[in-house]
Design a protein around this motif. Structure first.
Motif, short mmCIF file in Angstrom:
data_model
loop_
_atom_site.label_atom_id
_atom_site.label_comp_id
_atom_site.label_asym_id
_atom_site.label_seq_id
_atom_site.Cartn_x
_atom_site.Cartn_y
_atom_site.Cartn_z
N UNK A 165 45.74 20.89 48.86
CA UNK A 165 45.19 20.20 50.02
C UNK A 165 43.73 20.56 50.26
N UNK A 166 43.23 21.56 49.54
CA UNK A 166 41.80 21.86 49.61
C UNK A 166 40.98 20.63 49.23
N UNK A 167 41.51 19.81 48.33
CA UNK A 167 40.82 18.57 47.97
C UNK A 167 40.71 17.61 49.13
N UNK A 168 41.77 17.53 49.94
CA UNK A 168 41.73 16.69 51.13
C UNK A 168 40.76 17.27 52.15
N UNK A 205 45.67 28.82 34.67
CA UNK A 205 45.25 29.86 33.74
C UNK A 205 45.88 31.22 34.07
N UNK A 206 46.48 31.33 35.25
CA UNK A 206 47.17 32.56 35.69
C UNK A 206 46.21 33.74 35.87
N UNK A 207 45.05 33.46 36.35
CA UNK A 207 44.05 34.50 36.57
C UNK A 207 44.25 35.14 37.93
N UNK A 208 43.91 36.41 38.06
CA UNK A 208 43.96 37.08 39.34
C UNK A 208 42.96 36.46 40.31
N UNK A 209 43.31 36.45 41.59
CA UNK A 209 42.51 35.77 42.61
C UNK A 209 41.08 36.28 42.66
N UNK A 210 40.92 37.61 42.67
CA UNK A 210 39.58 38.17 42.77
C UNK A 210 38.74 37.84 41.54
N UNK A 211 39.35 37.88 40.36
CA UNK A 211 38.62 37.54 39.14
C UNK A 211 38.25 36.06 39.12
N UNK A 212 39.13 35.21 39.64
CA UNK A 212 38.81 33.78 39.73
C UNK A 212 37.58 33.55 40.61
N UNK A 213 37.46 34.32 41.68
CA UNK A 213 36.28 34.22 42.52
C UNK A 213 35.02 34.62 41.78
N UNK A 214 35.13 35.62 40.90
CA UNK A 214 33.97 36.05 40.11
C UNK A 214 33.57 34.95 39.12
N UNK A 215 34.56 34.32 38.48
CA UNK A 215 34.26 33.23 37.55
C UNK A 215 33.57 32.09 38.28
N UNK A 216 34.04 31.76 39.48
CA UNK A 216 33.38 30.73 40.27
C UNK A 216 31.94 31.13 40.58
N UNK A 260 34.69 20.45 40.34
CA UNK A 260 34.53 21.81 39.81
C UNK A 260 34.64 22.84 40.93
N UNK A 261 33.87 22.66 42.01
CA UNK A 261 33.83 23.68 43.04
C UNK A 261 35.11 23.74 43.88
N UNK A 262 35.76 22.59 44.06
CA UNK A 262 36.98 22.58 44.88
C UNK A 262 38.18 23.13 44.14
N UNK A 288 29.56 27.48 54.02
CA UNK A 288 30.53 27.03 55.03
C UNK A 288 31.45 25.95 54.47
N UNK A 289 30.87 25.01 53.71
CA UNK A 289 31.67 23.91 53.19
C UNK A 289 32.66 24.36 52.13
N UNK A 290 32.32 25.41 51.37
CA UNK A 290 33.16 25.83 50.25
C UNK A 290 34.07 27.01 50.56
N UNK A 291 33.97 27.57 51.75
CA UNK A 291 34.78 28.75 52.08
C UNK A 291 36.27 28.45 52.06
N UNK A 292 36.68 27.34 52.65
CA UNK A 292 38.11 27.02 52.70
C UNK A 292 38.68 26.77 51.30
N UNK A 293 38.01 25.97 50.41
CA UNK A 293 38.55 25.84 49.06
C UNK A 293 38.68 27.17 48.32
N UNK A 294 37.75 28.11 48.55
CA UNK A 294 37.83 29.40 47.86
C UNK A 294 39.05 30.19 48.32
N UNK A 295 39.30 30.19 49.63
CA UNK A 295 40.42 31.00 50.13
C UNK A 295 41.73 30.22 50.20
#
Length: 400
Positions: A42-45, A244-255, A232-234, A21-28
């Motif tokens: 603003x995900x950091x805020x 790094x110009x990575x695709x969004x879905x691939x960035x989620x996999x790296x996370x 790191x997580x935010x 729940x806490x990390x969902x907004x930074x991911x999207x």
């Protein structure tokens, strides 16, 4: 064996959902930014507001556990997380900020509640591994967010993804109800015995921690290490997509890989702390690796090989996400009988304060300089200093 494992499994599942729940907004955040027009940084805020709420609720967690029991408190926490996610789905900046605070109010007492349960059911020689296993719920929740939220966003939209995660929190609150009576009832005697000593004020946990050098120093260490963890997580997905110009879905996999490394790291570090390495020596070593990883992030650019970026992500996940179980087990060891939940809540005030201050500060640095490298480099230098302090003061800490 079954009765001994029940508290672990329940607390692990609750921790995972609260973390997700806490990390969902930074991911999207990158997709939400494209829709709302608000900058993704603003995900950091947002995460800072989450932990601002957690700071306050962690201080009163001991009193809540006394009155309601740890499982009931955890159920309420999950429902607060769900409510905060629904508020964030509004897409209005002020309401999203309120949602972050509500998520934080729910997030704060989750760890003290689980510490209260596990401290009374775990043998001292298994504290590190057991607490680390329970704390794998945090990176597990992060991995769940990294793997599922981008897919939910791609299929249904970012607001609907928030609603789905809110629903999962509510379902977990309901699933824990059958074991609530047994687990809360088992700790009722401890709560009643300790309740009179805990009625001296909200800030009593802070006073007790500051009067105990081992707890005080480990709490201050957690201030800085938690800042690295949430950096790191935010910012990982945002950094991967924007720099790094990575695709969004691939960035989620790296996370998800980084969070998975955090799971392995928490188990490994907990086992080492129980059997081979003094906890504070281990915390110093982990801090050195965190600093190296943050320096690596600062130097990495679009021309770096994906394998190199993945190695840094995994190493940062194993350390910056993996240190918590060792820390929480040490707090439980140093706490008087029956007071692990209360003093865990007090130390978490410092832990969450690091999260409240540093990620928003990094957002300001990134906005002012236009550079993630400057922000990550600053975190690397500070973490190196803290790790050196914990290592060099080890004899004094052990003596106390």
């Amino acid at each position: 064996m079954r009765s001994a494992l029940t508290p672990l499994f329940v607390t692990l599942a609750i921790q995972a959902l609260a973390s997700m729940a806490a990390l969902t907004v930074p991911v999207l955040a990158p997709e939400a930014a494209a829709d709302t027009g608000y900058p993704a940084k603003l995900a950091g805020v947002f995460i800072g507001l989450v932990y601002a709420g957690a700071m306050g609720s962690s201080l009163i967690s001991g009193a809540l556990i006394d009155r309601l029991g740890p499982v009931r408190v955890s159920q309420i926490c999950l429902l607060l997380c769900a409510a905060g996610l629904l508020l964030a789905a509004s897409g209005m900046l002020a309401v999203m900020g309120l949602g972050a605070l509500v998520i934080g109010l729910g997030y704060g007492p989750v760890t003290p509640s689980s510490s209260h349960l596990l401290a009374r059911t775990t043998p001292p020689h298994r504290m590190g591994l057991t607490f680390s296993l329970k704390q794998t719920g945090v990176p597990l929740g992060g991995a769940m967010a990294g793997l599922t939220v981008p897919s939910l966003v791609s299929g249904w939209g970012w607001q609907q993804a928030l609603v789905v995660v809110a629903g999962l929190c509510a379902v977990m609150a309901a699933l824990s109800q059958p074991v609530r009576g047994a687990l809360d009832g088992a700790s009722a005697d401890d709560r009643r015995a300790q309740a009179p000593s805990r009625r001296r004020g909200v800030f009593e946990p802070l006073r007790m921690i500051l009067e105990r050098p081992p707890l005080r120093d480990i709490a201050l260490c957690s201030f800085f290490y938690s800042a690295v963890q949430l950096t790191v997580t935010t910012y990982m997905v945002i950094w991967l997509t924007e720099v790094y110009r990575m695709e969004f879905l691939l960035a989620g996999v790296v996370m998800a890989f980084a969070q998975g490394a955090g799971v392995v790291g928490r188990l490994l570090w907990g086992w080492l702390a129980d059997r081979h390495v003094p906890p504070r020596v281990l915390l110093s070593f982990l801090g050195l690796i965190m600093a190296a990883c943050m320096a690596g992030y600062a130097m990495t650019g679009p021309d770096w090989a994906l394998g190199a970026v993945l190695v840094i992500a995994i190493a940062s996940g194993a350390t910056a996400i993996g240190w918590n179980g060792v820390y929480l087990a040490e707090v439980a060891r140093l706490s008087p009988p029956g007071m692990a939940g209360m003093l865990t809540g007090g130390t978490l005030f410092f832990t969450y304060f690091g999260v409240v201050t540093v990620p928003p500060a990094l957002a300001g640095i990134i906005g002012a300089t236009g550079s993630f490298a400057v922000a990550f480099g600053a975190v690397a230098v500070i973490t190196l200093a803290v790790a050196a302090y914990i290592g060099l003061t080890r004899p004094r800490l052990v003596a106390n």
